[in-house]
Design an enzyme around this catalytic site. Structure first.
Site, short mmCIF file in Angstrom:
data_model
loop_
_atom_site.label_atom_id
_atom_site.label_comp_id
_atom_site.label_asym_id
_atom_site.label_seq_id
_atom_site.Cartn_x
_atom_site.Cartn_y
_atom_site.Cartn_z
N ASP A 136 0.66 -1.11 -0.05
CA ASP A 136 0.14 -0.03 0.01
C ASP A 136 0.82 1.37 -0.11
O ASP A 136 0.70 2.29 -0.63
CB ASP A 136 -0.99 0.14 1.15
CG ASP A 136 -1.86 1.26 1.21
OD1 ASP A 136 -2.97 1.04 0.70
OD2 ASP A 136 -1.30 2.14 1.88
N ALA B 82 -4.76 2.27 -0.93
CA ALA B 82 -4.51 1.81 -2.46
C ALA B 82 -4.62 0.37 -2.38
O ALA B 82 -5.38 0.07 -3.57
CB ALA B 82 -3.02 1.82 -2.27
N ASP B 83 -4.75 -0.45 -1.58
CA ASP B 83 -5.28 -1.86 -1.44
C ASP B 83 -6.85 -1.89 -1.32
O ASP B 83 -7.35 -2.59 -2.28
CB ASP B 83 -4.83 -2.79 -0.04
CG ASP B 83 -3.30 -3.13 -0.25
OD1 ASP B 83 -3.15 -3.91 -0.78
OD2 ASP B 83 -2.73 -2.68 0.75
N MET B 84 -7.50 -1.25 -0.66
CA MET B 84 -8.93 -1.23 -0.44
C MET B 84 -9.41 -0.56 -1.93
O MET B 84 -10.51 -1.25 -2.24
CB MET B 84 -9.45 -0.29 0.78
CG MET B 84 -8.88 -1.07 1.87
SD MET B 84 -9.15 0.28 3.45
CE MET B 84 -10.86 0.14 3.54
N GLY C 234 -9.32 -3.17 -4.66
CA GLY C 234 -10.39 -4.23 -4.30
C GLY C 234 -11.73 -3.79 -4.66
O GLY C 234 -12.58 -4.50 -5.21
#
Length: 398
Positions: free
Chosen positions: A143, A171-173, A176
């Site tokens: 992230d 950034a991850d979320m 997703g």
């Protein structure tokens, strides 16, 4: 008509993800009713199971937060029998989501064309840092790394400060979220075409998409935006102000709001000052007007400022700690705290589902699964007998 099953009821998702971006995608699908089967490595499982502290009775709070409504099967994909099990799972699936390093799934014997040959209707969703091909294909991504590369950190913080990451792994979320949206779009497209497709969702793509108005400034005239703190380059007052006991955010985007703002805070004298009569003038005289507002705010409590401005219908909100967030009556009314009983951790809480739907409501139905909790049940659904399941366990496949 309302159904408790969710909009994605009947959709079978084969979840080959771990860490955050992939599991967040499959969490969204699961919350909306999809049957998500999480495939994990025997003995260890998703790496977030070991990300502690914090923990709840020995169970990773991180893992608990993003894996509800899923079933868990342990399966060694390097084992020949494990590959055969995966084939059967692909045959039964509508969606396959994975966030291995690009090329890993193909190296295991399951390139996209083989998956599509096994099940032409399956939607294959790859999630990675920088794409399945191209110059960034082999780069590892976390992230922090992608927040920096995608420009968000160059915009975050006070003027002149060092770069600052956003305080959640967005950034991850975001990757997703975009992946889950693409899966839903692909499922809709399949209704007409009858065919699945391959999705290449990236963390860097999500970050660039978020640049929005800042990118618009750059594309319009070449301006390279820099950190501006909590102020707005084009609106005054718009930003964070210190109250006597905390901080509040205020947004006054037009003259009608400005008049209501001044009267609510007993700053009527500002309405008589021609320097502040229009927003462009207020922007030009930012250095004069902001200190006057700051002095008034410091004399009032956070609750008093919020009450006054809300009564005047001026956009305002407190800056809340998480304790205050989860005690907020709006958060509670909207059901934004999810609670579920876990066999090891007991009653656990996590952020709830952020949307409500009148006909096909999403729901929190099941606890984040124990490692391999549903292995036998999933294999039985695939047609394996008890004897065959026992054999797979003996040889280390599951």
């Amino acid at each position: 008509m309302t159904t408790a099953e969710g909009a994605l009821a009947g959709v079978h998702v084969l979840d080959l993800t771990r860490a955050l971006a992939g599991p967040y995608c499959t969490l969204m699908l699961a919350d909306h009713g999809a049957d998500v089967v999480k495939v994990e490595l025997p003995g260890t499982g998703d790496e977030t199971r070991t990300w502690m502290p914090p923990e709840i009775k020995g169970v990773s709070a991180y893992y608990l937060a993003i894996n509800r409504n899923k079933r868990s099967i342990t399966l060694d994909l390097k084992h020949a029998e494990g590959k055969r099990v995966l084939e059967r799972m692909i045959e039964r699936s509508d969606v396959l989501v994975e966030n291995f390093s690009p090329g890993t799934l193909a190296h295991l014997g399951f390139p996209d064309d083989r998956i599509r040959a096994i099940a032409p209707r399956v939607i294959v969703c790859h999630i990675s840092g920088f794409g399945q091909d191209g110059p960034g294909r082999a780069w590892p991504a976390y992230d922090l790394i992608v927040q920096g590369m995608g420009g968000i950190m160059s915009l975050t913080g006070e003027p002149g400060s060092d770069p600052v990451m956003v305080g959640v792994p967005q950034a991850d979320m975001v990757a997703g979220m975009f992946a889950a949206f693409a899966v839903a779009a692909a499922l809709y497209a399949r209704r007409t075409s009858g065919e699945g497709q391959v999705i290449d969702a990236t963390m860097i793509g999500g970050q660039v998409a978020l640049l929005s108005r800042q990118a618009a400034r750059f594309f319009a005239d070449g301006t390279v935006p820099r950190p501006e703190g909590n102020v707005h380059a084009s609106i005054v007052p718009y930003g964070t102000f210190r109250a006597a006991d905390g901080f509040v955010n205020v947004g006054v985007a037009n003259n009608a709001l400005w008049e209501r703002f001044c009267r609510a805070l007993e700053l009527d004298e500002l309405l008589e000052d021609d320097r502040f009569s229009e927003n462009p003038k207020r922007v030009a005289h930012r250095k004069e007007i902001v200190p006057i507002i700051e002095r008034r705010m410091r004399a009032l409590t956070k609750a008093d400022i919020v009450r006054r401005l809300r009564e005047a219908n001026v956009p305002v909100g407190p800056i809340n700690s998480l304790e205050e967030v989860f005690a907020d009556p709006v958060v509670r009314h909207l059901g934004l705290i999810a609670e579920v009983d876990h066999p090891s951790a007991g009653r656990v809480r996590a952020p709830g589902i952020p949307v409500r739907m009148s006909a096909t409501p999403p729901s929190v139905r099941d606890h984040p699964p124990l490692l391999g909790e549903h292995t036998d049940a999933v294999l039985a659904d695939l047609g394996y007998s008890r004897e065959e399941i026992a054999a797979l366990r003996r040889d280390g496949t599951i």
